[in-house]
Design a protein around this motif. Structure first.
Motif, mmCIF file in Angstrom:
data_model
loop_
_atom_site.group_PDB
_atom_site.id
_atom_site.type_symbol
_atom_site.label_atom_id
_atom_site.label_comp_id
_atom_site.label_asym_id
_atom_site.label_seq_id
_atom_site.Cartn_x
_atom_site.Cartn_y
_atom_site.Cartn_z
ATOM 1 N N ASN A 2 0.837 -1.187 0.000
ATOM 2 C CA ASN A 2 0.000 0.000 0.000
ATOM 3 C C ASN A 2 0.878 1.245 0.000
ATOM 4 O OD1 ASN A 2 -2.051 1.806 0.185
ATOM 5 N ND2 ASN A 2 -2.832 1.117 2.169
ATOM 6 N N PHE A 5 -1.656 6.007 2.269
ATOM 7 C CA PHE A 5 -2.321 5.742 3.543
ATOM 8 C C PHE A 5 -2.275 7.005 4.401
ATOM 9 C CE2 PHE A 5 2.090 4.298 3.833
ATOM 10 C CZ PHE A 5 2.570 5.067 4.889
ATOM 11 N N PRO A 7 -1.065 8.510 7.745
ATOM 12 C CA PRO A 7 -0.100 8.188 8.800
ATOM 13 C C PRO A 7 -0.669 8.478 10.186
ATOM 14 C CG PRO A 7 0.473 10.270 7.795
ATOM 15 C CD PRO A 7 -0.695 9.742 7.007
ATOM 16 N N SER A 8 -0.212 7.741 11.160
ATOM 17 C CA SER A 8 -0.577 7.984 12.555
ATOM 18 C C SER A 8 0.549 8.749 13.238
ATOM 19 C CB SER A 8 -0.824 6.669 13.290
ATOM 20 O OG SER A 8 -1.976 6.027 12.797
ATOM 21 N N GLN A 148 -3.967 6.016 18.365
ATOM 22 C CA GLN A 148 -3.928 4.833 17.497
ATOM 23 C C GLN A 148 -4.851 3.738 18.041
ATOM 24 O OE1 GLN A 148 -0.251 3.562 15.613
ATOM 25 N NE2 GLN A 148 0.884 5.254 16.564
ATOM 26 N N TYR A 151 -9.649 1.512 15.444
ATOM 27 C CA TYR A 151 -9.606 1.439 13.980
ATOM 28 C C TYR A 151 -10.381 0.207 13.524
ATOM 29 C CZ TYR A 151 -5.626 -1.235 15.737
ATOM 30 O OH TYR A 151 -4.828 -2.073 16.464
ATOM 31 N N ASP A 156 -6.423 -2.095 2.106
ATOM 32 C CA ASP A 156 -5.367 -1.466 1.318
ATOM 33 C C ASP A 156 -5.908 -0.283 0.520
ATOM 34 O OD1 ASP A 156 -6.960 -2.833 -0.415
ATOM 35 O OD2 ASP A 156 -5.353 -3.944 -1.425
ATOM 36 N N ALA A 160 -6.452 4.252 3.818
ATOM 37 C CA ALA A 160 -6.222 3.362 4.957
ATOM 38 C C ALA A 160 -5.382 4.064 6.027
ATOM 39 C CB ALA A 160 -5.518 2.090 4.489
ATOM 40 N N LEU A 161 -5.571 3.661 7.264
ATOM 41 C CA LEU A 161 -4.862 4.242 8.405
ATOM 42 C C LEU A 161 -3.682 3.347 8.779
ATOM 43 C CD1 LEU A 161 -4.711 6.307 10.765
ATOM 44 C CD2 LEU A 161 -6.191 4.736 12.051
ATOM 45 N N GLU A 162 -2.513 3.948 8.828
ATOM 46 C CA GLU A 162 -1.320 3.193 9.207
ATOM 47 C C GLU A 162 -1.234 3.116 10.736
ATOM 48 O OE1 GLU A 162 3.434 3.163 8.178
ATOM 49 O OE2 GLU A 162 2.469 5.060 8.722
ATOM 50 N N THR A 173 -2.195 -1.556 7.947
ATOM 51 C CA THR A 173 -3.098 -0.494 7.490
ATOM 52 C C THR A 173 -4.539 -0.969 7.679
ATOM 53 O OG1 THR A 173 -2.919 -1.320 5.210
ATOM 54 C CG2 THR A 173 -1.468 0.489 5.852
ATOM 55 N N TYR A 174 -5.348 -0.098 8.257
ATOM 56 C CA TYR A 174 -6.712 -0.475 8.633
ATOM 57 C C TYR A 174 -7.701 0.618 8.225
ATOM 58 C CZ TYR A 174 -4.141 -3.672 11.718
ATOM 59 O OH TYR A 174 -3.297 -4.630 12.225
#
Length: 335
Positions: A2, A5, A7-8, A148, A151, A156, A160-162, A173-174
């Motif tokens: 992926n 995404f 990023p967190s 974090q 989630y 993908d 998506a959230l890393e 990734t969610y």
């Protein structure tokens, strides 16, 4: 792999010297301030006084925070009272964990106390605050991004959230369910504002619409989450809660519209207003009940003017009149 995404943040805490600024708490605080500001504008537009929303929030916000935390701890007790867990962590609210159901329920109790003290109807105040609460939730959900947490399932998709490796989570990734709920809450706020203007919702129906619309979104968003939760008949506990509360909110809208149609004409009585004049003997001669004339000036304290061409009648000045007449009689006899 992926390549796109969300990023967190590497940390949920920003150190400002000796003071730690936690992202989760910061989002909650900003949400509260925005809700009070927007709610105040709506309350004044409905005929209320500026500042009343803030006064009620002084009661509602602490009650809501306590209620939200209690709901979270009860429904996720295994995180704090299982073997190897520290029950003291149940009080660490800054680390995340507020149940919206408990927050709204307890917050409503605090608001009811404050509204009762000020003599204003709770449903009217709730209607003014409905879209403001949705916006506050939209802002507060970003606190989950800092921590974090909460989630969804792996994906993908480009948005998506890393998630990085950490306690109780696996890197990957969610679905950014916090973002889905944040956007949904903004949509709920817009819906309530539109419906309130279009149908002049009153007597708690705008608030009920907010509750119903939020539950409709929370149901499918909750179904996507992968964090640990209790299940009943194959569904997460919060899904059942959303279904039940949704039904109750819709029922309230229908029943309330039949029993009390329209909107409140007066939402906040003016306690500083002067009492109305009452008809009676005290009003004769153009005087008010308090002894003042039509211009509001009191006559009781002013000395009464006498006509110099009018003889005094017996009374308070009778002695002076008797003395004058006696003197005249004696002068007549001598002459």
């Amino acid at each position: 792999m992926n390549l796109a995404f969300i990023p967190s943040p590497s940390t949920g805490v920003i150190e400002l010297g000796p003071i730690p600024l936690r992202g989760y708490a910061f989002c909650i605080i900003i949400g509260v301030f925005v809700a009070v500001w927007f709610g105040n504008r709506r309350w004044v537009a409905r005929g209320g006084k500026a500042g009343t929303v803030a006064d009620v929030a002084v009661w509602a916000v602490p009650f809501g925070l306590v209620g939200g935390r209690i709901y979270h701890v009860i429904t996720d007790y295994q995180l704090y009272f299982s073997d190897g867990e520290n029950w003291v962590d149940a009080f660490k609210i800054w680390e995340g964990g507020l149940g919206i159901w408990g927050a709204v329920a307890f917050g409503a109790v605090g608001a009811w106390i404050a509204c009762r003290r000020r003599g204003i109807p709770l449903p009217a105040w709730a209607d003014a605050m409905a879209p403001a609460l949705a916006i506050a939730q939209a802002i507060g959900r970003w606190g989950n991004w800092f921590n974090q947490e909460l989630y969804g399932k792996p994906t993908d998709l480009p948005w998506a959230l890393e998630i990085s490796e950490g306690p109780n989570r696996v890197a990957g990734t969610y679905h950014p369910t916090f973002l889905y709920e944040s956007l949904w809450c903004i949509g709920v706020a817009l819906l309530v504002v539109w419906a309130d203007r279009r149908f002049r919702l009153g007597h708690g129906r705008a608030f009920a619409l907010y509750v119903a619309a939020y539950c409709a979104g929370r149901g499918w968003i909750e179904y996507m989450r992968v964090d640990e939760a209790h299940h009943i008949l194959g569904l997460r506990l919060n899904v059942w809660t959303a279904i039940i509360v949704f039904v109750l909110a819709v029922a309230y809208i229908v029943v309330s519209a039949k029993i009390r149609p329209g909107r409140e004409e007066i939402v906040e009585p003016d306690r500083d207003a002067a009492p109305e004049k009452k008809d009676g003997p005290a009003d004769e001669g153009g005087s008010d009940a308090d002894g003042s004339d039509e211009d509001g000036s009191a006559k009781a304290d002013a000395p009464e003017k006498k006509d110099p061409f009018t003889k005094d009648e017996p009374g308070e000045s009778g002695k002076g009149a008797t003395a004058d007449s006696t003197g005249s009689a004696e002068a007549a006899e001598k002459s």
